[in-house]
Write an enzyme that holds these catalytic residues in place. Sequence first.
Site, mmCIF file in Angstrom:
data_model
loop_
_atom_site.group_PDB
_atom_site.id
_atom_site.type_symbol
_atom_site.label_atom_id
_atom_site.label_comp_id
_atom_site.label_asym_id
_atom_site.label_seq_id
_atom_site.Cartn_x
_atom_site.Cartn_y
_atom_site.Cartn_z
ATOM 1 C CB SER A 108 36.485 0.297 -33.539
ATOM 2 O OG SER A 108 35.278 0.442 -34.237
ATOM 3 C CG ASP A 247 33.097 -1.879 -36.963
ATOM 4 O OD1 ASP A 247 32.299 -2.762 -36.594
ATOM 5 O OD2 ASP A 247 33.431 -0.921 -36.247
ATOM 6 C CG ASP A 249 34.162 -2.896 -32.526
ATOM 7 O OD1 ASP A 249 33.830 -2.449 -33.634
ATOM 8 O OD2 ASP A 249 33.974 -2.288 -31.460
ATOM 9 C CG ASP A 251 30.907 -0.702 -32.793
ATOM 10 O OD1 ASP A 251 31.470 -0.700 -33.908
ATOM 11 O OD2 ASP A 251 31.314 -0.013 -31.837
#
EC number: 5.4.2.10
Length: 453
Positions: A108, A247, A249, A251
Amino acid sequence: MSRKYFGTDGVRGKVGTFPITPDFVMRLGYAAGRVLTRMDHHLVPGTKPLVIIGKDTRISGYMFETALVSGLCAGGVNVRITGPLPTPAIAHVTRAQRAQAGIVISASHNPFDDNGIKFFSAQGTKLPDEVELAIEAELDQPMELVPTEQIGRVKRIDDAAGRYIEFCKSTFPNALDLRGLKIVLDCANGATYHVAPPVFHELGAEVISIGTQPNGLNINLNVGSTHPESLQQAVVEHQADLGIAFDGDGDRVVMADNQGQLLDGDQLLYIIASHRHQRGRLGGGVVGTLMTNLALEHALGKEGIPFQRAKVGDRYVLELLNANEWQLGGENSGHILCLDKHSSGDGIIAALQVLHALRASGLSLADWAKRLPLYPQVLINVKVAQRIDLDSNTALQAAVTSAEGALKGTGRVLLRASGTEPKIRVMVEGQDRPLVQRLAEEIAAVVQQEAAS
């Protein structure tokens, strides 16, 4: 039952340090494959479960992708790999392909030398607790290769990115477009780098992209939603209408108005909720977390919108949304769930819902931000060498009670232990910044004193 490996968002850690090692990840893939094979009773006899694997742009992702594929195939599972794609894209592809599970290789918003493995169910949601516990139990068993004829096969989904781009665009009204808007996109040198720009460009916006040159080592490095300064500066330099930062990833999302002023997840959640409520399309209330700014709760209340708080973490926001049969929730970090659009939090889709509100209302992002001035919120992380029982410690309870009395009902005090670090988080918010700062420092001092005793 306690967990050995899974946290609230899968397995995560420093690359090369157990459990984020190639041999463990291969065993994790094998264990997941065996559990999925046993649990899926809908498979046609003689067929194998199907698992989708995606990743972000970390250099270690290639290594762990290979390890996962090896483990899954050894366990008798067919695999489809997508290459770099946002976490919510894997949730979508998993559902669209009718796969038994999806796996994302990502840490993430963390630095490049961290990585992690997280799973999606066939419905594109986090795995149920009982499935994660079953995988952990299987990890303690020896690996036994399935008969050779039952070994899984692996193929690449060449058009996965294009499918996801079209899916994102489908969540924006056909009657509206983004023509005339100049938008800066910061893709954090992460998984959205090749999908976010086409989404907004094809909807008509003039797109200026930063953070779209991943090299495996620069994900989240001074870019993205956790480092929004680059976005804010670019918006001002290019005289853009607004900016959007994701960010690593994809999400999470935060945005900046035309002056470079940042809007966090609470403010974006308010825009979506208020706009939908005005048009009778909210579908219930809104879920935030313990960290959601009190100003959002008050603003929603004035508009007659129900609001509830979940524990910190998008998993818990989703659980409360499902329990209430509501559609909209999120965190101030920028995790926003629009369950009528997608099964998981999605930065691109959340940004499109904000832009829908802007286009339909005729208001700018700055106009909307003025409707929700956030209350000052001070967060102090206090390192502790030993665990403190926050509920039974009389000195801490007295400090909290005293602070709440000083706020006179105009603010909040929150003490909570970090779930990942040896820290106690002290949060105080209210309408008087100097008072909030003083109270937070006083409580933090008591925490330090009690931790040392």
